[in-house]
Scaffold this motif. Structure first.
Motif, short mmCIF file in Angstrom:
data_model
loop_
_atom_site.label_atom_id
_atom_site.label_comp_id
_atom_site.label_asym_id
_atom_site.label_seq_id
_atom_site.Cartn_x
_atom_site.Cartn_y
_atom_site.Cartn_z
N LEU A 153 2.28 16.03 -14.50
CA LEU A 153 2.08 15.01 -13.17
C LEU A 153 0.88 15.27 -11.98
O LEU A 153 1.00 16.46 -11.73
CB LEU A 153 2.98 16.15 -12.58
N VAL A 154 0.86 13.65 -12.02
CA VAL A 154 -0.63 13.54 -11.19
C VAL A 154 0.77 12.80 -9.76
O VAL A 154 0.98 11.41 -9.39
CB VAL A 154 -1.12 12.82 -11.51
N LYS A 155 0.74 13.62 -8.81
CA LYS A 155 1.06 13.32 -7.71
C LYS A 155 0.24 12.48 -6.31
O LYS A 155 -1.07 12.72 -6.46
CB LYS A 155 1.75 15.07 -6.63
N VAL A 156 0.53 11.12 -6.14
CA VAL A 156 0.35 10.59 -4.88
C VAL A 156 -0.45 11.63 -2.88
O VAL A 156 0.91 11.88 -2.79
CB VAL A 156 0.43 8.99 -4.50
N ARG A 157 -1.24 12.31 -3.62
CA ARG A 157 -0.68 12.88 -2.03
C ARG A 157 -0.85 13.00 -0.65
O ARG A 157 -0.16 13.15 0.60
CB ARG A 157 -2.20 14.29 -2.13
N GLY A 158 -1.75 11.84 -0.57
CA GLY A 158 -2.61 10.93 0.75
C GLY A 158 -3.10 10.07 0.22
O GLY A 158 -3.96 9.84 -0.75
N ALA A 159 -2.96 8.71 1.13
CA ALA A 159 -3.42 7.32 0.99
C ALA A 159 -4.21 7.21 2.35
O ALA A 159 -3.60 7.18 3.41
CB ALA A 159 -2.80 6.60 0.45
N GLY A 160 -5.22 6.36 2.37
CA GLY A 160 -5.82 5.99 4.06
C GLY A 160 -6.17 4.52 3.31
O GLY A 160 -6.93 3.72 2.89
N GLU A 161 -6.21 3.17 4.26
CA GLU A 161 -6.91 2.07 4.60
C GLU A 161 -7.19 1.34 5.58
O GLU A 161 -7.52 2.17 6.01
CB GLU A 161 -5.80 1.56 3.09
N ALA A 162 -8.48 0.44 4.94
CA ALA A 162 -9.48 0.18 6.57
C ALA A 162 -9.93 -1.43 6.08
O ALA A 162 -10.21 -0.98 4.98
CB ALA A 162 -10.33 1.37 7.48
N LEU A 163 -10.49 -1.46 6.62
CA LEU A 163 -11.27 -2.97 7.25
C LEU A 163 -12.38 -2.61 7.95
O LEU A 163 -12.18 -2.45 8.92
CB LEU A 163 -9.93 -4.01 7.69
N LYS A 164 -13.40 -3.25 7.59
CA LYS A 164 -14.32 -3.23 8.67
C LYS A 164 -15.07 -4.39 8.55
O LYS A 164 -15.34 -5.24 7.35
CB LYS A 164 -15.63 -2.01 8.40
N GLY A 165 -15.80 -5.23 9.53
CA GLY A 165 -16.07 -6.44 9.49
C GLY A 165 -18.00 -6.19 10.83
O GLY A 165 -18.06 -5.79 10.79
N GLN A 166 -18.10 -7.51 11.01
CA GLN A 166 -19.25 -7.42 11.72
C GLN A 166 -18.67 -7.29 13.26
O GLN A 166 -20.08 -7.40 13.99
CB GLN A 166 -19.36 -8.86 11.54
N ASP A 167 -17.17 -7.34 13.25
CA ASP A 167 -17.01 -6.78 15.14
C ASP A 167 -18.48 -7.98 16.14
O ASP A 167 -18.59 -7.46 16.60
CB ASP A 167 -18.18 -5.43 15.60
#
Ligand SMILES: [Zn+2]
Lengths: 127, 384
Positions: free
Chosen positions: B228-242
């Motif tokens: 059993l391999v649980k998905v315990r946490g997730a995060g996502e983001a985008l970065k550009g030239q601001d």
């Protein structure tokens, strides 16, 4: 040189830059509300989302923020980020640079270049 | 967040091919889907959620029809090579929300056979008038980050080379790896400069291939008889030239990492194995800092002297050989990052690189261009 028609149709707001550059003037989009200049150019301000943005004449001066030497030989294809005196940092090309003299912080000045499609873009050379 | 503990990775498959001259991209997707389903002990008709990225030929419309799927939940959010890591999070969230029970995520492509390069954007791409004329190659947008990192923090080419050395130590045990020869720091430094300061051996391989994952709800996972391999946490983001306020010293991992750690309720010190996107050596170094494995600017010291080699160093990274030595299918490395993390948590990595009693792992990816615009995705996985 005429700017490629498809480019004109897709990016009508960019044409004023080329028209000024063809006369030797380097213009940078600047916000009438927050006062900041930005790059790459948009018809609105990416900082405050105002649409009161106009093309303002820029000094053409800046300094190298970072650079890299590509192929085929060192110095012949230098890609850089240049931080303009007006504030924004531009992804660009460094022309006629002595590879040994390249460094972060090196002062540079603009050289307006016409791309193959006729659209002008700002390149830079050591000043 | 909702994803915590509500979904499990039940199937994982990495296609063994590295050069697929006689296999279409669509068929590669199908073979990967079949491989992951077989690994999970499920069948195609169990799939009710389908997830893919920009590599899927014809997108969702073509792929769902081609594969003969009947999904009630779909997602093709594309953030380049990191898509498949973010899609694990999306799948876990969809499952937690009751939108699907068995999620299939596929990736495949043939950049080695097709020799794809150049500006890939549409004519309406907002940067079209400004950036293509500069002719910056992909590698240049990583070299710019490396140069700035060296300038700000004193990072050296030798330190970057250690990342490749570690990958090669792992790849020697992977019979599918494109580059199985152990290399030294000197080998890296003596390889040709592709974009000074990056050498040829600072760059990942170009390979055909693909992979797939099955994410499912706890009740189903527990009946499959797989670890059993649980998905315990997730995060996502985008970065550009601001808008021109460019800062090349950090990546989007500075946002996706903390989000995933907060989601999982663990810290970097708890992670026993990490899959870290390795399009180039500098990518690994910056992500390790931004994820919090060391302080900003200390990445060079953190990776040097074999510290990423399993069994030797402080943090085993990319024990399959990573993109630097093993595989970078479709020029998108996120899928293989998750797959090797799953192997580690199941105890199915090669014995020479298996982390002992591996209970908590992280997979992180950067998709797009580190030095201009990129996506970042982090997942934290736990063995139960
Ligand atoms: Zn403004």
């Amino acid at each position: 040189m005429q700017v490629d028609q498809a480019l004109q149709q897709n990016h009508p707001e960019a044409m004023a830059f080329s028209a000024a550059a063809a006369e030797g003037r380097f213009m940078v989009p600047t916000c009438g509300d927050c006062g900041k200049a930005h790059w790459y150019p948009r018809a609105f301000c990416p900082f405050c989302f105002s649409f009161d943005v106009t093309w303002e004449a820029a000094s053409g001066r800046g300094e190298i923020y970072s650079y890299c030497n590509g192929e085929p030989a060192p110095g012949t294809n230098v890609i850089a980020y240049v931080k303009l005196a007006e504030g924004p940092t531009v992804l660009t090309h460094i022309l006629d640079a002595d590879p040994a003299a390249l460094r972060i912080g090196l002062p540079v000045k603009v050289v307006l270049q016409a791309a193959k499609d006729g659209q002008y873009f700002p390149a830079f050379t050591p000043s | 967040m909702m994803s915590v503990g509500m979904a499990y990775i039940a199937g994982a498959f990495e296609h063994p091919t590295r050069k697929a001259t006689d296999i279409s991209v669509g068929r590669l997707h199908a073979e990967c889907a079949a491989g992951a389903l077989a690994d999970a002990g499920l069948s195609r008709d169990d799939v009710d959620g389908f997830f893919c990225g920009g590599d899927a030929p014809g997108g969702l419309l073509a792929m769902v029809d081609y594969l003969g799927l009947k999904p009630r939940h779909i997602d093709s959010s594309d953030i380049g090579g990191s898509s498949y890591i973010s899609l694990v999070g999306h799948a876990a969230q969809a499952i937690a929300a009751g939108k699907c029970n068995v999620a299939l995520i596929t990736l495949a492509g043939r950049p080695r056979t097709e020799a794809i390069s150049g500006f890939g954007g549409p004519p309406s791409h907002p940067t079209r008038p400004w950036e293509p004329p500069v002719n910056a190659r992909l590698v240049d947008l990583y070299a710019l980050c490396a140069r700035r990192h060296m300038h700000e923090f004193g990072t050296t080419s030798e330190q970057l080379a250690w990342i490749k050395v570690a990958a090669s130590h792992h790849a020697q045990h992977n019979p599918h790896a494109m580059l199985q020869k152990v290399v030294t720091v000197e080998d890296v430094l003596q390889s040709p400069l592709i974009s000074d300061p990056l050498h040829r051996l600072d760059c990942c391989v170009v390979s055909d291939g693909g992979g797939a994952l099955i994410v499912t709800r706890p009740e189903i996972a527990m009946n499959l008889g797989r670890p059993l391999v649980k998905v315990r946490g997730a995060g996502e983001a985008l970065k550009g030239q601001d808008g021109g306020a460019v800062d090349l010293t950090y990546s989007g991992a500075a946002f996706s990492g903390p989000a995933a750690f907060a989601d999982a309720g663990v810290t970097p010190a708890d992670i026993q194995y990490a899959s870290i996107y390795d399009s180039f050596t500098i990518t690994v170094l910056m992500q390790l800092e931004d994820l919090g494995f060391c302080e900003k600017g200390q990445g060079g010291r953190f990776v040097a002297d074999g510290q990423l080699i399993s069994g030797i160093g402080r943090l085993p990274v990319n024990t399959d050989g990573g993109g630097l030595c093993n595989n970078h299918p479709a020029n998108r490395g996120g899928m293989t990052k998750v797959i090797e993390a799953v192997r580690q948590l199941r105890g199915e990595a090669h014995p020479a690189v298996q982390v002992k009693d591996c209970k908590l792992a992280l997979a992180h990816g950067t998709g797009g261009w580190l030095g201009s615009r990129h996506g970042s995705a982090t997942v934290i996985l736990e063995r139960e």
